[in-house]
Scaffold this motif. Structure first.
Motif, short mmCIF file in Angstrom:
data_model
loop_
_atom_site.label_atom_id
_atom_site.label_comp_id
_atom_site.label_asym_id
_atom_site.label_seq_id
_atom_site.Cartn_x
_atom_site.Cartn_y
_atom_site.Cartn_z
N MET A 1 -19.34 33.44 46.79
CA MET A 1 -18.69 33.61 47.87
C MET A 1 -17.34 32.97 47.39
O MET A 1 -16.98 31.69 47.92
N LYS B 1 -26.13 31.56 53.37
CA LYS B 1 -24.71 32.12 53.76
C LYS B 1 -24.03 31.37 54.72
O LYS B 1 -23.00 30.83 54.79
N GLU C 1 -21.83 38.81 49.04
CA GLU C 1 -20.58 39.12 48.94
C GLU C 1 -19.89 39.74 50.14
O GLU C 1 -18.69 39.36 50.23
N ASP D 1 -19.56 36.66 52.60
CA ASP D 1 -18.12 36.03 52.04
C ASP D 1 -16.99 36.60 52.84
O ASP D 1 -15.97 35.69 53.25
#
Length: 414
Positions: free
Chosen positions: A25, A55, A350, A353
């Protein structure tokens, strides 16, 4: 405030999961490096109601490092991961969440979180905003505003605003380009298929997958299913989206008709009663149903229970089997809740992020414009989208051209 979690002893496993996510991230890492020094949220209380996994935990920690007093609750009972909740508490974040909590506990956790008297909120699905308006209007005077993560939540916000009842500014982070173009399409597409595969251990190739809804999430699911070798049917209520799906190479038909052909059914509409008894009675033996919309009302579970002549049973973890009078067995994944989180780990790291960088910047935008925003739903400024996208491209080793002053003048003249 005293946290309410399953077991603090689970924290080491949670720390391990968060550390893994952090490695992938770079945008949140960059924001953390910058704002852990300047601490723009110092002295502010922030309630984050979101799917509680690695996350999102890292987002909470970045907000905390930027000075906020962060209180976290889960936005879906089956998406809360108890080790993650424990790790956050161990890191100094207040958490009210347990995996598989019931409806009463879920609402209690929201109420407990709101006792911190928040300055900024981050919502996922609109439950927090709804509770503030209905049960805690006393909080509105101090509330700077908030942001919303999901399509469903934005729909609820816009309805509230249209009725003239929205009492504080909200940013529809879900509607930002860097959110829906990637999170809704690529994130949902991959994570839904992952949840189905890891739960059923069934092949996607050669099967007929019915995708209900052809918004950005539906596009992503249909694209991934097609890429894995499935024959894809799309159902829609919007004829324009229906044509789009046809032009993208998919068959389009009403759900009752699609039910005769489908092997796997995925609802992703944000509406209710997308699959009802009329369609269920047309389904093949062994059909699999799941939902990728925010709430567990897209597959009509009361209809399914009423049709079942045998008490539903869990044939495999996260798979409930219902037996119809004709002998056909229909399978429901994850209790009809978000299959990518109830049966998996959610969107790829990803992708999130990008989304969580937008959430962080939405919170900062609210703070920077405190007292200047109206009580309405805002879309993220285009410059912030471009900033985040450029950071992501640069980190991935790519670049884009820049307009010359002459080109800018040419475009402006048009």
């Amino acid at each position: 405030m005293k946290s309410m979690i399953r077991d603090l002893a689970l924290a080491p496993e949670g720390h391990q999961r968060i550390a893994w996510a952090k490695e992938y991230m770079p945008l949140l890492n960059a924001l953390n490096a910058k704002y852990s020094v300047t601490k723009p949220f110092a002295g502010l209380n922030m309630v984050v109601t979101i799917h509680l996994e690695a996350k999102t935990a890292y987002l909470a920690l970045v907000l905390k490092n930027a000075g906020a007093n962060v209180v976290v609750t889960g936005s879906n009972p089956l998406s809360t991961q108890d080790p993650i909740a424990a790790a956050l508490v161990d890191s100094g974040v207040t958490v009210f969440a347990t995996h598989a909590c019931n409806a009463e506990e879920y609402d209690m956790y929201l109420r407990e979180a709101l006792k911190c008297n928040p300055d900024i909120i981050i919502d996922d699905g609109g439950d927090l905003v709804n509770m503030i308006h209905k049960e805690r209007p006393d909080l509105i005077g101090k509330l700077i505003g908030g942001s919303e993560e999901t399509t469903t939540g934005v729909h609820r916000l816009k309805a509230l605003a249209a009725a003239g009842h929205l009492a504080f500014p909200m940013i529809a982070t879900n509607d930002a380009y860097c959110k829906y173009l990637f999170d809704n399409r690529y994130g949902t597409g991959q994570s839904v298929m992952d949840g189905i595969i890891r739960t059923t251990n069934c092949s996607i190739a050669g099967r007929t997958v019915v995708v209900a809804g052809y918004g950005w999430c539906g596009k992503g699911v249909a694209m991934r299913a097609k890429g894995m070798g499935a024959n894809v049917i799309v159902t829609e209520v919007n004829p324009i989206k229906g044509i789009e799906a046809v032009f993208d190479g998919f068959r389009v038909m009403p759900m009752v008709e699609a039910a005769k052909h489908g092997d796997i059914f995925i609802t992703v509409t944000g509406c209710k009663d997308v699959i009802t008894k009329e369609a269920m009675q047309n389904m093949k033996n062994g059909a699999i149903m799941c939902n990728a919309g925010h709430f567990d009302c897209e597959v009509n579970i009361p209809d399914l229970e009423a049709l079942s002549v045998v008490k539903p049973y869990e044939v495999r973890k996260n798979i409930m089997t219902y037996t119809l009078a004709n002998g056909n067995k229909l399978n429901l994944l994850g209790e009809g809740r978000l299959v990518n989180l109830a049966c998996g780990d959610g969107h790829p790291i990803e992708i999130m992020d990008l989304s969580f960088a937008m959430q962080f910047l939405a919170a900062k935008y609210l703070l920077d414009n405190r007292g200047e925003l109206e009580n309405k739903v805002y879309v993220m400024d285009e410059s912030i989208n471009e900033e985040v996208a450029l950071l992501k491209l640069t980190d991935m080793g790519y670049g884009v051209d820049s307009l010359t002053e002459d080109q800018k003048a040419y475009l402006a003249a048009e």
